[in-house]
Design a protein around this motif. Sequence first.
Motif, PDB file in Angstrom:
ATOM      1  N   UNK A 157     -73.059  33.017-103.614  1.00 27.37           N
ATOM      2  CA  UNK A 157     -74.488  32.825-103.911  1.00 27.37           C
ATOM      3  C   UNK A 157     -74.875  33.608-105.168  1.00 27.37           C
ATOM      4  N   UNK A 158     -74.363  34.824-105.276  1.00 26.81           N
ATOM      5  CA  UNK A 158     -74.669  35.642-106.451  1.00 26.81           C
ATOM      6  C   UNK A 158     -74.109  35.005-107.729  1.00 26.81           C
ATOM      7  N   UNK A 159     -72.868  34.508-107.640  1.00 23.40           N
ATOM      8  CA  UNK A 159     -72.262  33.866-108.809  1.00 23.40           C
ATOM      9  C   UNK A 159     -73.035  32.601-109.207  1.00 23.40           C
ATOM     10  N   UNK A 160     -73.473  31.851-108.186  1.00 19.35           N
ATOM     11  CA  UNK A 160     -74.240  30.622-108.418  1.00 19.35           C
ATOM     12  C   UNK A 160     -75.575  30.953-109.076  1.00 19.35           C
ATOM     13  N   UNK A 161     -76.204  32.044-108.623  1.00 16.67           N
ATOM     14  CA  UNK A 161     -77.477  32.490-109.211  1.00 16.67           C
ATOM     15  C   UNK A 161     -77.282  32.791-110.703  1.00 16.67           C
ATOM     16  N   UNK A 162     -76.224  33.539-111.008  1.00 13.01           N
ATOM     17  CA  UNK A 162     -75.990  33.918-112.403  1.00 13.01           C
ATOM     18  C   UNK A 162     -75.722  32.694-113.275  1.00 13.01           C
ATOM     19  N   UNK A 163     -75.022  31.731-112.692  1.00 11.84           N
ATOM     20  CA  UNK A 163     -74.711  30.497-113.426  1.00 11.84           C
ATOM     21  C   UNK A 163     -76.007  29.706-113.702  1.00 11.84           C
ATOM     22  N   UNK A 164     -76.854  29.587-112.667  1.00 10.72           N
ATOM     23  CA  UNK A 164     -78.084  28.799-112.816  1.00 10.72           C
ATOM     24  C   UNK A 164     -79.111  29.479-113.725  1.00 10.72           C
ATOM     25  N   UNK A 165     -79.020  30.807-113.837  1.00 12.49           N
ATOM     26  CA  UNK A 165     -79.948  31.541-114.693  1.00 12.49           C
ATOM     27  C   UNK A 165     -79.810  31.106-116.150  1.00 12.49           C
ATOM     28  N   UNK A 166     -78.610  30.705-116.518  1.00  6.97           N
ATOM     29  CA  UNK A 166     -78.361  30.293-117.901  1.00  6.97           C
ATOM     30  C   UNK A 166     -78.647  28.816-118.142  1.00  6.97           C
ATOM     31  N   UNK A 167     -78.798  28.051-117.046  1.00  8.93           N
ATOM     32  CA  UNK A 167     -78.998  26.599-117.185  1.00  8.93           C
ATOM     33  C   UNK A 167     -80.444  26.279-117.541  1.00  8.93           C
ATOM     34  N   UNK A 168     -80.617  25.211-118.301  1.00 10.62           N
ATOM     35  CA  UNK A 168     -81.974  24.697-118.526  1.00 10.62           C
ATOM     36  C   UNK A 168     -82.438  24.087-117.207  1.00 10.62           C
ATOM     37  N   UNK A 169     -83.741  24.139-116.918  1.00  4.95           N
ATOM     38  CA  UNK A 169     -84.198  23.563-115.641  1.00  4.95           C
ATOM     39  C   UNK A 169     -83.877  22.078-115.540  1.00  4.95           C
ATOM     40  N   UNK A 170     -83.482  21.672-114.334  1.00  2.43           N
ATOM     41  CA  UNK A 170     -83.216  20.249-114.128  1.00  2.43           C
ATOM     42  C   UNK A 170     -84.507  19.470-114.296  1.00  2.43           C
ATOM     43  N   UNK A 171     -84.360  18.241-114.680  1.00  2.00           N
ATOM     44  CA  UNK A 171     -85.537  17.415-114.905  1.00  2.00           C
ATOM     45  C   UNK A 171     -86.375  17.335-113.629  1.00  2.00           C
ATOM     46  N   UNK A 172     -87.668  17.520-113.769  1.00  2.10           N
ATOM     47  CA  UNK A 172     -88.631  17.410-112.672  1.00  2.10           C
ATOM     48  C   UNK A 172     -88.441  18.469-111.585  1.00  2.10           C
ATOM     49  N   UNK A 173     -87.487  19.369-111.752  1.00  4.90           N
ATOM     50  CA  UNK A 173     -87.281  20.348-110.682  1.00  4.90           C
ATOM     51  C   UNK A 173     -88.193  21.557-110.896  1.00  4.90           C
ATOM     52  N   UNK A 174     -88.608  21.780-112.111  1.00  2.00           N
ATOM     53  CA  UNK A 174     -89.433  22.945-112.453  1.00  2.00           C
ATOM     54  C   UNK A 174     -88.870  24.210-111.805  1.00  2.00           C
ATOM     55  N   UNK A 175     -87.545  24.328-111.800  1.00  2.00           N
ATOM     56  CA  UNK A 175     -86.941  25.591-111.370  1.00  2.00           C
ATOM     57  C   UNK A 175     -86.653  25.736-109.894  1.00  2.00           C
ATOM     58  N   UNK A 176     -86.627  24.643-109.144  1.00  2.00           N
ATOM     59  CA  UNK A 176     -86.427  24.764-107.689  1.00  2.00           C
ATOM     60  C   UNK A 176     -85.100  25.391-107.351  1.00  2.00           C
ATOM     61  N   UNK A 177     -84.066  25.041-108.080  1.00  2.00           N
ATOM     62  CA  UNK A 177     -82.737  25.495-107.723  1.00  2.00           C
ATOM     63  C   UNK A 177     -82.667  27.022-107.707  1.00  2.00           C
ATOM     64  N   UNK A 178     -83.112  27.650-108.777  1.00  2.00           N
ATOM     65  CA  UNK A 178     -83.006  29.096-108.863  1.00  2.00           C
ATOM     66  C   UNK A 178     -83.877  29.782-107.793  1.00  2.00           C
ATOM     67  N   UNK A 179     -85.007  29.188-107.465  1.00  2.00           N
ATOM     68  CA  UNK A 179     -85.878  29.739-106.417  1.00  2.00           C
ATOM     69  C   UNK A 179     -85.196  29.711-105.062  1.00  2.00           C
ATOM     70  N   UNK A 180     -84.539  28.601-104.757  1.00  2.00           N
ATOM     71  CA  UNK A 180     -83.823  28.492-103.479  1.00  2.00           C
ATOM     72  C   UNK A 180     -82.638  29.453-103.433  1.00  2.00           C
ATOM     73  N   UNK A 181     -81.971  29.625-104.571  1.00  2.00           N
ATOM     74  CA  UNK A 181     -80.830  30.559-104.591  1.00  2.00           C
ATOM     75  C   UNK A 181     -81.331  31.996-104.381  1.00  2.00           C
ATOM     76  N   UNK A 182     -82.465  32.320-105.000  1.00  2.00           N
ATOM     77  CA  UNK A 182     -83.055  33.655-104.803  1.00  2.00           C
ATOM     78  C   UNK A 182     -83.342  33.892-103.311  1.00  2.00           C
ATOM     79  N   UNK A 183     -83.886  32.871-102.640  1.00  2.00           N
ATOM     80  CA  UNK A 183     -84.175  32.996-101.203  1.00  2.00           C
ATOM     81  C   UNK A 183     -82.877  33.229-100.420  1.00  2.00           C
ATOM     82  N   UNK A 184     -81.853  32.433-100.733  1.00  2.00           N
ATOM     83  CA  UNK A 184     -80.564  32.563-100.031  1.00  2.00           C
ATOM     84  C   UNK A 184     -79.950  33.941-100.264  1.00  2.00           C
TER      85      UNK A 184
END
Lengths: 132, 183
Positions: free
Chosen positions: B129-156
């Motif tokens: 989960x930590x590695x995934x968080x670090x990877x997603x931090x560098x990614x541009x937000x997915x279209x229409x997601x407005x950052x959902x992925x990183x928020x869910x990873x933070x929760x996890x």
Amino acid sequence: MVSESLKIAGTERSPEIEFDFERGFLRFRGESYPEDASAVFGPVFVALDRFLAEAGGREIQAEFDLAYFNSSSAKALMNIFLRLDSAAAAGTPVSVRWLHAPDDDTMREFGEDFGEDLDHVVFTLVAADPAG
Amino acid sequence: MLAKYYRAFKEDLDQRGIIFSFSGYLSEGILYSLGEALRQKMTLEETDIGTVKKVFSVFIEQSQNIIRYSAEKLASDSGGPIELSSGMVTIGSENNRFFIVCGNVVLANDEPRLRERLERLQGMDKDQIKAYYKEQLREAPEEASRGATIGLIEIARRASDPIEFDFERIDPDSFFFCMKVSI
């Protein structure tokens, strides 16, 4: 000649941001969980890009004194670190101080994580009690 | 009758260990006030700072997810910036742990992607989960997601156990979505 500076007062959900062009000093202080992180951090990206374009490789000292930030603010911070790291790679001396309360493991870990991702910036973790 | 009814309602909440529960239109101002009340309550009870931070962080990410993604929204007629999202956030304690539950309506079209993201996080250990968080931090937000992925990873990342979640179909176009996190 770089003379302009950026100063944004903190709010309940956004940090105080100061960028003193004269001293090359950039500081974030407080908490950051605004509705729209890009609105809060957008001016910093603009100011940073202008400083780097105009300051001719002058040193930047940045201080991050944040007690809490949400995930969209974390993305904005990463974006700032990537800009600082590429400026450092191109020859601008950049030093970053990441402050965290001594018992705050979450903020210390965030600092360690950001620090690991930076290859050219001089990154220092500082355990300190929050300023008043 | 009135007192009897609401006393039973309150006792039901108390028995479930609920510290507070908000249901209705959620704004950033309400989020701030609830968050402050939560931190004050936990600090008064001398909860350790690490736990306070984790609970607060999960509360903020869940609430901001509702504000951004709830399918039940009230927009101003002029189409202006005023928009309110409906949902519920509940915080409580059981078995010496805190739990944070959020619930809101999601569009049926959004359900598969949300389910897939959460199942992916459920299958990861802390280091992944930590590695995934670090990877997603560098990614541009997915279209229409407005950052959902990183928020869910933070929760996890803050959760002590894998995130629990569920969907219940309301009608052909929507589901009630619910997520529970323990700390």
